[in-house]
Design a protein around this motif. Sequence first.
Motif, PDB file in Angstrom:
ATOM      1  N   ASP A   1       0.862  -1.175   0.000  1.00 37.45           N
ATOM      2  CA  ASP A   1       0.000   0.000   0.000  1.00 37.45           C
ATOM      3  C   ASP A   1       0.898   1.224   0.000  1.00 37.45           C
ATOM      4  O   ASP A   1       2.069   1.158   0.367  1.00 37.45           O
ATOM      5  CB  ASP A   1      -0.935   0.015   1.204  1.00 37.45           C
ATOM      6  N   LEU A   2       0.364   2.345  -0.423  1.00 34.99           N
ATOM      7  CA  LEU A   2       1.144   3.576  -0.507  1.00 34.99           C
ATOM      8  C   LEU A   2       1.004   4.386   0.772  1.00 34.99           C
ATOM      9  O   LEU A   2      -0.051   4.348   1.424  1.00 34.99           O
ATOM     10  CB  LEU A   2       0.697   4.415  -1.693  1.00 34.99           C
ATOM     11  N   PRO A   3       2.028   5.124   1.136  1.00 34.86           N
ATOM     12  CA  PRO A   3       1.884   6.049   2.279  1.00 34.86           C
ATOM     13  C   PRO A   3       0.941   7.186   1.915  1.00 34.86           C
ATOM     14  O   PRO A   3       0.552   7.348   0.752  1.00 34.86           O
ATOM     15  CB  PRO A   3       3.315   6.550   2.501  1.00 34.86           C
ATOM     16  N   GLU A   4       0.605   7.981   2.892  1.00 34.06           N
ATOM     17  CA  GLU A   4      -0.232   9.157   2.644  1.00 34.06           C
ATOM     18  C   GLU A   4       0.602  10.341   2.162  1.00 34.06           C
ATOM     19  O   GLU A   4       0.096  11.235   1.478  1.00 34.06           O
ATOM     20  CB  GLU A   4      -0.973   9.540   3.922  1.00 34.06           C
ATOM     21  N   VAL A   5       1.884  10.333   2.528  1.00 33.91           N
ATOM     22  CA  VAL A   5       2.792  11.441   2.196  1.00 33.91           C
ATOM     23  C   VAL A   5       4.160  10.865   1.841  1.00 33.91           C
ATOM     24  O   VAL A   5       4.646   9.946   2.511  1.00 33.91           O
ATOM     25  CB  VAL A   5       2.961  12.418   3.393  1.00 33.91           C
ATOM     26  N   PHE A   6       4.769  11.420   0.799  1.00 36.86           N
ATOM     27  CA  PHE A   6       6.176  11.130   0.489  1.00 36.86           C
ATOM     28  C   PHE A   6       7.002  12.397   0.717  1.00 36.86           C
ATOM     29  O   PHE A   6       6.671  13.464   0.174  1.00 36.86           O
ATOM     30  CB  PHE A   6       6.367  10.703  -0.967  1.00 36.86           C
ATOM     31  N   ILE A   7       8.047  12.304   1.519  1.00 35.14           N
ATOM     32  CA  ILE A   7       9.058  13.359   1.616  1.00 35.14           C
ATOM     33  C   ILE A   7      10.212  12.963   0.710  1.00 35.14           C
ATOM     34  O   ILE A   7      10.696  11.826   0.771  1.00 35.14           O
ATOM     35  CB  ILE A   7       9.556  13.524   3.064  1.00 35.14           C
TER      36      ILE A   7
ATOM     37  N   SER B   1      13.358  27.330   5.384  1.00 35.22           N
ATOM     38  CA  SER B   1      11.967  27.672   5.687  1.00 35.22           C
ATOM     39  C   SER B   1      11.017  26.754   4.917  1.00 35.22           C
ATOM     40  O   SER B   1      11.232  26.476   3.733  1.00 35.22           O
ATOM     41  CB  SER B   1      11.660  29.123   5.292  1.00 35.22           C
ATOM     42  N   LEU B   2       9.959  26.316   5.577  1.00 34.57           N
ATOM     43  CA  LEU B   2       8.923  25.512   4.932  1.00 34.57           C
ATOM     44  C   LEU B   2       8.066  26.389   4.024  1.00 34.57           C
ATOM     45  O   LEU B   2       7.681  27.502   4.401  1.00 34.57           O
ATOM     46  CB  LEU B   2       8.035  24.871   5.990  1.00 34.57           C
ATOM     47  N   VAL B   3       7.759  25.862   2.849  1.00 34.35           N
ATOM     48  CA  VAL B   3       6.862  26.560   1.916  1.00 34.35           C
ATOM     49  C   VAL B   3       5.782  25.566   1.507  1.00 34.35           C
ATOM     50  O   VAL B   3       6.054  24.574   0.832  1.00 34.35           O
ATOM     51  CB  VAL B   3       7.625  27.056   0.662  1.00 34.35           C
ATOM     52  N   TYR B   4       4.545  25.827   1.927  1.00 34.50           N
ATOM     53  CA  TYR B   4       3.435  24.929   1.612  1.00 34.50           C
ATOM     54  C   TYR B   4       2.776  25.359   0.309  1.00 34.50           C
ATOM     55  O   TYR B   4       2.483  26.542   0.091  1.00 34.50           O
ATOM     56  CB  TYR B   4       2.407  24.928   2.739  1.00 34.50           C
ATOM     57  N   ARG B   5       2.526  24.357  -0.558  1.00 35.94           N
ATOM     58  CA  ARG B   5       1.872  24.643  -1.846  1.00 35.94           C
ATOM     59  C   ARG B   5       0.833  23.573  -2.145  1.00 35.94           C
ATOM     60  O   ARG B   5       0.392  22.829  -1.268  1.00 35.94           O
ATOM     61  CB  ARG B   5       2.918  24.749  -2.966  1.00 35.94           C
ATOM     62  N   GLU B   6       0.472  23.442  -3.390  1.00 39.93           N
ATOM     63  CA  GLU B   6      -0.662  22.613  -3.791  1.00 39.93           C
ATOM     64  C   GLU B   6      -0.465  21.117  -3.562  1.00 39.93           C
ATOM     65  O   GLU B   6      -1.443  20.379  -3.387  1.00 39.93           O
ATOM     66  CB  GLU B   6      -0.983  22.843  -5.281  1.00 39.93           C
TER      67      GLU B   6
ATOM     68  N   PRO C   1      -2.537  16.198  -5.276  1.00 37.36           N
ATOM     69  CA  PRO C   1      -2.548  15.671  -3.902  1.00 37.36           C
ATOM     70  C   PRO C   1      -3.756  14.783  -3.573  1.00 37.36           C
ATOM     71  O   PRO C   1      -3.935  14.392  -2.427  1.00 37.36           O
ATOM     72  CB  PRO C   1      -2.602  16.949  -3.073  1.00 37.36           C
ATOM     73  N   GLN C   2      -4.595  14.460  -4.585  1.00 40.49           N
ATOM     74  CA  GLN C   2      -5.826  13.731  -4.287  1.00 40.49           C
ATOM     75  C   GLN C   2      -5.549  12.358  -3.656  1.00 40.49           C
ATOM     76  O   GLN C   2      -6.229  11.941  -2.708  1.00 40.49           O
ATOM     77  CB  GLN C   2      -6.647  13.561  -5.568  1.00 40.49           C
TER      78      GLN C   2
END
Length: 356
Positions: free
Chosen positions: A260-266, A346-351, A288-289
């Motif tokens: 199964d896939l994770p919910e988030v990949f870093i 610095s963190l930058v949040y996007r789509e 990101p769906q």
Amino acid sequence: MAERVTIQDIADALGVSRNTVSKAINNTGILADSTREKVLIKAREMGYKQFSYLDMTKFGKEERFFARASMREIVLFTTGFIGDLHFSSTMLDKFQNEIAQLGYSFTMHRIREDEIANRQLPGSYNNERTIGILCIEMFDKAYCEMLCGLGIPVLFVDSPVFGCDEPFKADYLYMDNQSGIRSFMAEMVRRGKKKIGFIGEYMHCQSFYERYLGYRDAIYLLKLPFREKYCILGNNEADRKSGSEEYQDYLMLRIREMEDLPEVFICANDFVALDVLQVLKKMGKQVPQDIWLCGFDDSPESKIISPSLTTIQIHSQIMGLSAVQLLGSRIKEPSLNTRMVHTETSLVYRESTMDI
């Protein structure tokens, strides 16, 4: 003669090209020492104002040698193309401007694969003029060790992974590779995302290694279970080539192996994230769906892709200024203890994480 002496006036007086005079006065490019000295003396004789602080005509042979030492250059060694080094173009612009004000010139040398294999310095490099070495994207340990044995101050911006080995006698400049990742993972947990994976060849360089350690630290601190199956830490190639079909094929194979896939990949950097994004699209997965994605570097590409990429920004100008301070102080005081400096990110949040 005109009241204001120009480079062209000096060139005409010596019967050489304007470019030759410019190289001698600005201490750039490749030029025979005898030619350089002849130009400098003529410039002083003619009263060239931009160079009148150095009266070479009054020096004997030995004194001229020491006088030239004050005009030595700092060199850049890199294995990559400057335009491909994410944050480096802006950093180097700041670095070059600052060292010019300190009286140093700056030359760049791209090290070829055969030179690395044979531990050879580039033919354009002049050891007698070099007063400091700046290394970017230099990750071959044997070659880096050779550079540190030249007896010249060396500053690594990023470096090979030393692990349990003793670092070389040099100074090291890194971006903060861990705080942003820990903060990002804490935010993901706050949003209900606890299945988080990491992708990147963690032994590629010290920064990738530290980013993976930041991920592992956050797993521990946030009391999350470590799921090795969500991590892709290797590569089929000895050195990863971003955007290559071979690496994307490798990622495709490894991701398909996951139950199964994770919910988030870093991802270790933005280029890895771009590869992952392409692979997921081929697999019919949407960001990101279906899965969230985070990179590192805040490269220009991260802003223009669709979806735009959540990432961790490197402050390039601060890195450039820090590089000047580290290398400049080492040149002035070679006996200083070696230093490892990390600059703010610095963190930058996007789509790619549902942020607009």
